[in-house]
Design an enzyme around this catalytic site. Structure first.
Site, mmCIF file in Angstrom:
data_model
loop_
_atom_site.group_PDB
_atom_site.id
_atom_site.type_symbol
_atom_site.label_atom_id
_atom_site.label_comp_id
_atom_site.label_asym_id
_atom_site.label_seq_id
_atom_site.Cartn_x
_atom_site.Cartn_y
_atom_site.Cartn_z
ATOM 1 N N ARG A 78 27.630 86.487 45.294
ATOM 2 C CA ARG A 78 27.843 86.664 46.734
ATOM 3 C C ARG A 78 28.071 88.147 47.007
ATOM 4 N NH1 ARG A 78 32.163 82.804 48.506
ATOM 5 N NH2 ARG A 78 30.460 81.290 48.439
ATOM 6 N N ARG A 147 38.089 88.014 52.103
ATOM 7 C CA ARG A 147 36.650 87.887 51.885
ATOM 8 C C ARG A 147 35.874 88.800 52.841
ATOM 9 N NH1 ARG A 147 35.595 82.769 49.479
ATOM 10 N NH2 ARG A 147 37.252 82.313 47.976
ATOM 11 N N LYS A 220 42.213 82.171 49.266
ATOM 12 C CA LYS A 220 41.299 83.055 49.987
ATOM 13 C C LYS A 220 41.834 83.371 51.378
ATOM 14 C CE LYS A 220 38.504 79.067 51.377
ATOM 15 N NZ LYS A 220 37.212 78.392 51.203
ATOM 16 N N LYS A 222 40.485 85.126 55.292
ATOM 17 C CA LYS A 222 39.284 85.457 56.049
ATOM 18 C C LYS A 222 39.641 86.112 57.375
ATOM 19 C CE LYS A 222 36.632 81.677 53.987
ATOM 20 N NZ LYS A 222 35.835 80.445 54.226
ATOM 21 N N CYS A 443 25.387 73.979 54.669
ATOM 22 C CA CYS A 443 25.806 74.659 53.446
ATOM 23 C C CYS A 443 24.799 74.369 52.334
ATOM 24 C CB CYS A 443 27.211 74.214 53.035
ATOM 25 S SG CYS A 443 27.288 72.535 52.367
ATOM 26 N N CYS A 449 26.008 73.352 44.056
ATOM 27 C CA CYS A 449 27.446 73.402 44.314
ATOM 28 C C CYS A 449 28.153 72.280 43.575
ATOM 29 C CB CYS A 449 27.724 73.315 45.812
ATOM 30 S SG CYS A 449 29.495 73.345 46.195
ATOM 31 N N CYS A 488 30.456 68.414 51.440
ATOM 32 C CA CYS A 488 31.826 68.052 51.091
ATOM 33 C C CYS A 488 32.735 68.487 52.235
ATOM 34 C CB CYS A 488 32.242 68.702 49.767
ATOM 35 S SG CYS A 488 32.805 70.411 49.916
ATOM 36 N N CYS A 492 32.606 74.885 54.355
ATOM 37 C CA CYS A 492 31.852 76.139 54.260
ATOM 38 C C CYS A 492 30.854 76.316 55.401
ATOM 39 C CB CYS A 492 31.136 76.209 52.917
ATOM 40 S SG CYS A 492 32.256 76.322 51.508
#
Length: 578
Positions: A78, A147, A220, A222, A443, A449, A488, A492
């Site tokens: 990424r 991120r 994380k 953001k 996603c 994934c 899921c 995302c």
């Protein structure tokens, strides 16, 4: 700063970070191990901080087990793109790296970053060096740090957009980890320029983290910025959302929202998506400092024992917003001013040609289905963009909705760009689609994934083929209904902000959520569970037909299903499951 070194209740990841020597671990040894295509178990956590995940091809799992082979390991890298802005040289390099080391496709993410899929362990260092050579990097692309910082997609539409992008770049630079591990492992110890820099000078990297500390954040983090009336970065889904406030064409500051986050776990109602709370206004010059203070409170107060409850949203709900703001007042030194008036109109993108800020340059927003840049028979998107990059003097701007803006196009290049897009079959992909498809997000999900229960990117186009028939039959082809699908519940693709949200439960089965608003300021709510494709069609078809016949003037689909009583409005993450 919290001392986590001797707490036996810490999660396993916290112990890995503590022992990692500022994110080094045994990554170097893992890279040199020729016996396996994977890295050591602890290193799978640490490589995230360097910007990549270890993955397997789940389509091949059964066959490889039958042949007594280990899973086909590869890595998804990424690459950070603060504010989503790259130049033509950088685009060409990313294209080249996907051919040389990846699977010949480029993924544009919902955080305005690049993903390269299918990189083998032996090619990791060369791939990372490849994009660092053009001033891109992957440090902090993943992991328990801030991120990629998002920003409204086209800063040259006005002076304010340009100023907001500069703040996004400053935030990205400020929160870039200072450890030398990234440079030591991947760049032979040479400190390349970082994509997070606003000026061409090197970041001082040392094995000291003045903001993060030796164990970084609990989870994380953001940050996103938006310029009203567009909320194309879905700022309320972020830990920190910044809403640009302008006066007389000048950026004066930001309304600040905190505590957003969309992940949850099926079967655990104590986990939930949550939108950020608006807490006040901060002047431009104090924005970075305020964000640092919020980050450090999360660093010190966040849950390091159970990662399912480690995001800022749970910290705020656990201690209470008033308590959190009291601590912020102490660290920042004063209260925030009251929030200024603003209005969002959409969280989607506007497609096609537009003229910018009076400089006689044009911008073109292209629909990139699922964010996947690749070639197919009759649709040579990757080739077209490579040809354009050979002469385009402006920028490539990634949007928060997985689309792409060709920005600041010279007048003499407009016809040539249009011809390339038409010749390669790309223009029709945007021109002939329904607004439902143009506002879709998916996603990656299967096959790479590890968290996915069901398909998303590979399946949504097929489902949209069937839904488009209903849409056109009811003359809704110009209504930009937000539809989002994920494999899921981790969020995302921001499915909980879809007017129609589909979240995978098992192969071929999805939970259907309805009732988010079009502006990104209200979550949706569960409507039906475990639907297969026929169940999705049988459920959505009468709802869309009813919407076409009974909606009020200007009423959006998400508002309609609430007014009609199909679902109740979600007013806060804490009543998402109600």
């Amino acid at each position: 700063m919290a001392d986590t070194s001797s707490n036996p209740k810490l999660s396993e990841v916290e112990h890995i970070k503590t022992a990692s020597n500022f994110l080094r671990g045994t990554i170097a040894e893992s890279l040199e191990n020729p016996i396996t295509g994977s890295v050591a178990a602890d290193d799978t956590q640490l490589i995230k901080f360097h910007g990549f995940y270890q993955q397997t091809d789940r389509d091949l799992e059964s066959e490889r087990k039958r042949q007594k082979l280990e899973p086909l390991y590869s890595f998804m890298l990424r690459v950070r793109v603060p504010g989503g802005v790259v130049n033509a040289e950088q685009w060409l390099r990313m294209d080249e790296l996907t051919v040389r080391y990846g699977n010949d496709t480029l993924k544009l993410t919902t955080r305005q970053s690049f993903q390269i899929h299918g990189v083998l362990k032996r090619d990791l260092q060369r791939t990372i060096q490849g994009f660092n050579d053009v001033l891109l990097d992957s440090i902090a692309g993943c992991g328990d740090v801030n991120r990629n910082v998002m920003c409204s997609a086209n800063p040259h539409e006005s002076g304010v957009h340009k100023q907001v992008h500069e703040v996004a770049a400053a935030l990205s630079q400020h929160f870039t980890p200072r450890t030398t591990a990234y440079w030591d492992l991947w760049l032979n110890g040479q400190q390349a320029y970082s994509s997070a820099l606003t000026t061409e000078r090197e970041v001082e990297h040392t094995d000291h983290e003045p903001i993060y500390g030796s164990t970084y954040l609990p989870r994380k983090f953001k940050i996103a910025l938006a310029v009203p009336p567009q909320n194309d970065t879905d700022i309320f889904s972020n830990d920190i959302g910044l809403i640009a406030i302008e006066e007389n064409g000048k950026l004066v500051g930001f309304n600040v929202a905190i505590g957003g986050g969309l992940g949850m776990t099926f079967g655990m109602p104590e986990t939930y998506p949550r939108l950020a709370d608006l807490i006040g206004f901060v002047p431009v010059e104090d924005t970075v400092d305020l964000c640092e203070k919020i980050v450090t409170i999360q660093r010190d107060w966040g849950n390091r024992e159970n990662r399912k409850f480690s995001r800022l949203k749970y910290t705020i709900d656990r201690v209470g917003l008033d308590t959190f703001l009291g601590e912020l007042r102490q660290r920042f030194g004063r209260d925030l001013a009251p929030a200024r008036p603003y209005k969002f109109e959409t969280s989607g993108d506007s497609f096609g040609w537009s003229i910018g800020d009076g400089l006689n340059k044009a911008h073109l927003t292209l629909f990139i289905e699922g964010g996947r840049v690749h070639d197919q028979p009759g649709f040579e998107l990757k080739t077209a963009l490579r040809e354009i990059a050979e002469f385009h003097t402006g920028e490539f701007r990634l949007t928060g909705n997985q689309n792409l803006v060709l920005a600041n196009i010279e007048t003499q290049h407009r016809t040539r760009i249009q011809e390339i897009l038409e010749t390669r079959g790309v223009w029709a992909k945007t021109e002939k689609q329904t607004a439902l498809r143009l506002h879709s997000i998916a996603c990656t999900a299967l096959n790479t994934c590890s968290l996915a229960f069901a398909e998303a990117e590979r399946y949504l186009p097929h489902l949209l083929d069937r839904l488009d028939v209903v849409i056109r039959a009811n003359e809704l082809e110009n209504d930009g209904i937000l539809i989002r699908m994920t494999g899921c519940p981790n969020g995302c693709g921001r499915p909980y902000l879809g007017e129609i949200g589909l979240i995978g439960r098992s192969p071929g089965r999805y939970n259907l959520y309805l009732g988010a608003d079009h502006e990104g300021e209200r979550l949706n709510k569960l409507y039906k569970e475990m639907l297969d494709e026929e169940g999705i069609m049988q459920t959505l078809t009468p709802l869309l037909e009813s919407y076409a016949k009974q909606r009020q003037t200007g009423e959006r689909f998400g508002d309609f299903v609430i007014r009609q009583g199909h679902v109740q409005a979600t007013t806060h993450g804490l009543n998402f499951h109600a």
